[in-house]
Design a protein around this motif. Structure first.
Motif, short mmCIF file in Angstrom:
data_model
loop_
_atom_site.label_atom_id
_atom_site.label_comp_id
_atom_site.label_asym_id
_atom_site.label_seq_id
_atom_site.Cartn_x
_atom_site.Cartn_y
_atom_site.Cartn_z
N THR A 212 1.03 -1.20 0.03
CA THR A 212 0.00 0.19 0.02
C THR A 212 0.87 1.14 0.07
O THR A 212 0.20 2.32 -0.14
CB THR A 212 -1.00 0.13 1.20
N ALA A 213 2.04 1.22 -0.19
CA ALA A 213 2.93 2.36 -0.07
C ALA A 213 2.64 3.27 -1.31
O ALA A 213 2.93 4.64 -1.14
CB ALA A 213 4.38 1.94 -0.01
N PHE A 214 2.29 2.95 -2.34
CA PHE A 214 1.85 3.46 -3.78
C PHE A 214 0.89 4.73 -3.12
O PHE A 214 0.81 5.80 -3.85
CB PHE A 214 1.45 2.71 -4.86
N ILE A 215 0.07 4.66 -2.25
CA ILE A 215 -0.99 5.54 -1.69
C ILE A 215 -0.63 6.92 -1.63
O ILE A 215 -1.32 7.98 -1.77
CB ILE A 215 -1.82 4.98 -0.75
N GLU A 271 4.86 14.10 6.62
CA GLU A 271 5.07 13.85 5.31
C GLU A 271 4.11 12.83 4.63
O GLU A 271 3.89 13.01 3.48
CB GLU A 271 6.47 13.09 5.38
N GLU A 272 3.83 11.79 5.21
CA GLU A 272 2.80 11.02 4.83
C GLU A 272 1.54 11.81 4.40
O GLU A 272 0.74 11.52 3.43
CB GLU A 272 2.61 9.85 5.36
N THR A 273 0.83 12.65 5.31
CA THR A 273 0.02 13.50 5.24
C THR A 273 0.01 14.06 3.88
O THR A 273 -1.09 14.01 3.00
CB THR A 273 -0.39 14.38 6.22
N GLY A 274 1.09 14.76 3.60
CA GLY A 274 1.24 15.52 2.42
C GLY A 274 1.16 14.79 1.20
O GLY A 274 0.37 15.41 0.02
N GLY A 275 1.94 13.78 1.08
CA GLY A 275 1.93 12.80 0.00
C GLY A 275 0.65 12.37 -0.31
O GLY A 275 0.38 12.20 -1.31
N SER A 276 -0.14 11.66 0.78
CA SER A 276 -1.45 11.41 0.49
C SER A 276 -2.33 12.41 -0.17
O SER A 276 -3.36 11.98 -0.95
CB SER A 276 -1.89 10.62 1.83
N PHE A 277 -2.35 13.67 0.56
CA PHE A 277 -3.27 14.50 -0.05
C PHE A 277 -2.97 15.20 -1.37
O PHE A 277 -4.01 15.20 -2.03
CB PHE A 277 -3.04 15.69 1.14
N LEU A 278 -1.75 14.98 -1.80
CA LEU A 278 -1.37 15.21 -3.12
C LEU A 278 -1.87 14.31 -4.01
O LEU A 278 -2.17 14.34 -5.15
CB LEU A 278 0.14 15.30 -3.34
N GLN A 279 -1.82 12.80 -3.63
CA GLN A 279 -2.07 11.73 -4.35
C GLN A 279 -3.67 11.96 -4.68
O GLN A 279 -4.27 11.81 -5.64
CB GLN A 279 -1.93 10.45 -3.77
#
Length: 310
Positions: A212-215, A271-279
């Motif tokens: 699930t890392a691609f998320i 970091e993951e919050t920002g990456g997920s929101f961008l996704q």
């Protein structure tokens, strides 16, 4: 084939039947004088080839039938008739490619409402995805994608843009702009509660998640997949091939990205919050862009077809 049931005021019936008799692709015309009680008038029924349906509905609207009477449209699953076969042959184009704009607008209008049912499905899907992220379960992620109802408002945005329908566009945007924050907020609270109960843990969250890392790691392929999903989703709606929508739901990571953002924020992982929101934004933008261009292409294609036929 489509079946039309039209209620017309007594003085308009001759005009409506004349239009139906002259329209390419229509057959099985039936007139029941005085059969309608509310509104009072005559009932006119006919069958029409799907590819000729949109033009006929447009002309009936221009005549004011929808305001003074009523127009109902149903799909015919089976029609054993040589006349129906000839009507389909005479109508321009292929029925499977035809776009019924009135039907599409009505469908997206219903699917894009900010209702309790919509919020429930979106929230439950986001919570399912959160569970999938924590235990690194691709099955739960896929299940959450299928449960998520977000394609309805996305299709509504595309339809509102192409048809220049501001009310539909605004309604659909509200469903997205309110629905996702509410679902993410509730999922964040859900994560906090399960962490307090010892079901979730920060160690689980920080463990490697190869499935699930691609998320939360958007890349150019994320946008490409969103574009393809937008095309497939809109075509499945306009051609009544609704089964393809399941594949569309599974192919994009809108709900899982929202879930991961909510869980990451609850643990303070920006970091993951920002990456997920961008996704999430990449997927939403790709679907809207591709869906709008697909609808615009279909609109131009059928305008060209009508021009050649006339």
């Amino acid at each position: 084939m489509l079946h039309l049931r039209i209620i017309t005021p007594h003085g308009r019936t001759a005009e409506v039947t004349s239009l139906l008799e002259k329209s390419v692709g229509t057959t099985h015309l039936v007139v029941l004088e005085g059969a309608a009680r509310d509104p009072v008038g005559d009932v006119v029924m006919c069958d029409v080839a799907r590819e000729a349906g949109d033009e006929l509905l447009r002309r009936l609207r221009e005549m004011g039938v929808a305001e003074d009477g009523a127009i109902s449209v149903e799909d015919i699953d089976l029609s054993l008739s040589a006349r129906a076969d000839r009507a389909e042959e005479l109508a321009p184009g292929e029925g499977v490619d035809a776009v019924l704009w009135e039907s599409l607008t009505e469908a997206t209008h219903e699917e894009s409402r900010l209702s309790l049912t919509y919020l429930t499905f979106l929230t439950v899907a986001t919570m399912l995805a959160a569970c999938g992220v924590l235990i690194d379960s691709a099955i739960l992620i896929v299940g959450a994608m299928v449960v998520g109802p977000e394609f309805g408002p996305l299709a509504g945005v595309c339809t509102g843009l192409v048809r220049r329908a501001p009310r539909l566009l605004w309604r659909s945007l509200m469903a997205l702009l309110v629905g996702f924050p509410v679902a993410m907020l509730l999922t964040g609270g859900f994560s906090v509660v399960l962490d307090a109960l010892g079901i979730f843990s920060y160690e689980q969250f920080t463990n490697p998640h190869p499935m699930t890392a691609f998320i939360w790691k958007p890349d150019p392929m994320s946008f490409v997949v969103a574009l393809l999903a937008g095309v497939a989703g809109i075509v499945s709606l306009t051609s009544a091939k609704s089964g393809a929508l399941v594949g569309v739901a599974i192919s994009v990571t809108t709900v899982p990205a929202a879930a991961n953002a909510a869980v990451a924020l609850s643990y303070g992982n920006l970091e993951e919050t920002g990456g997920s929101f961008l996704q999430l934004l990449v997927n939403l933008a790709g679907i809207v862009l591709a869906g709008s261009l697909t609808l615009l292409g279909q609109k131009l294609f059928w305008a060209h077809k009508r021009a050649r036929a006339s």
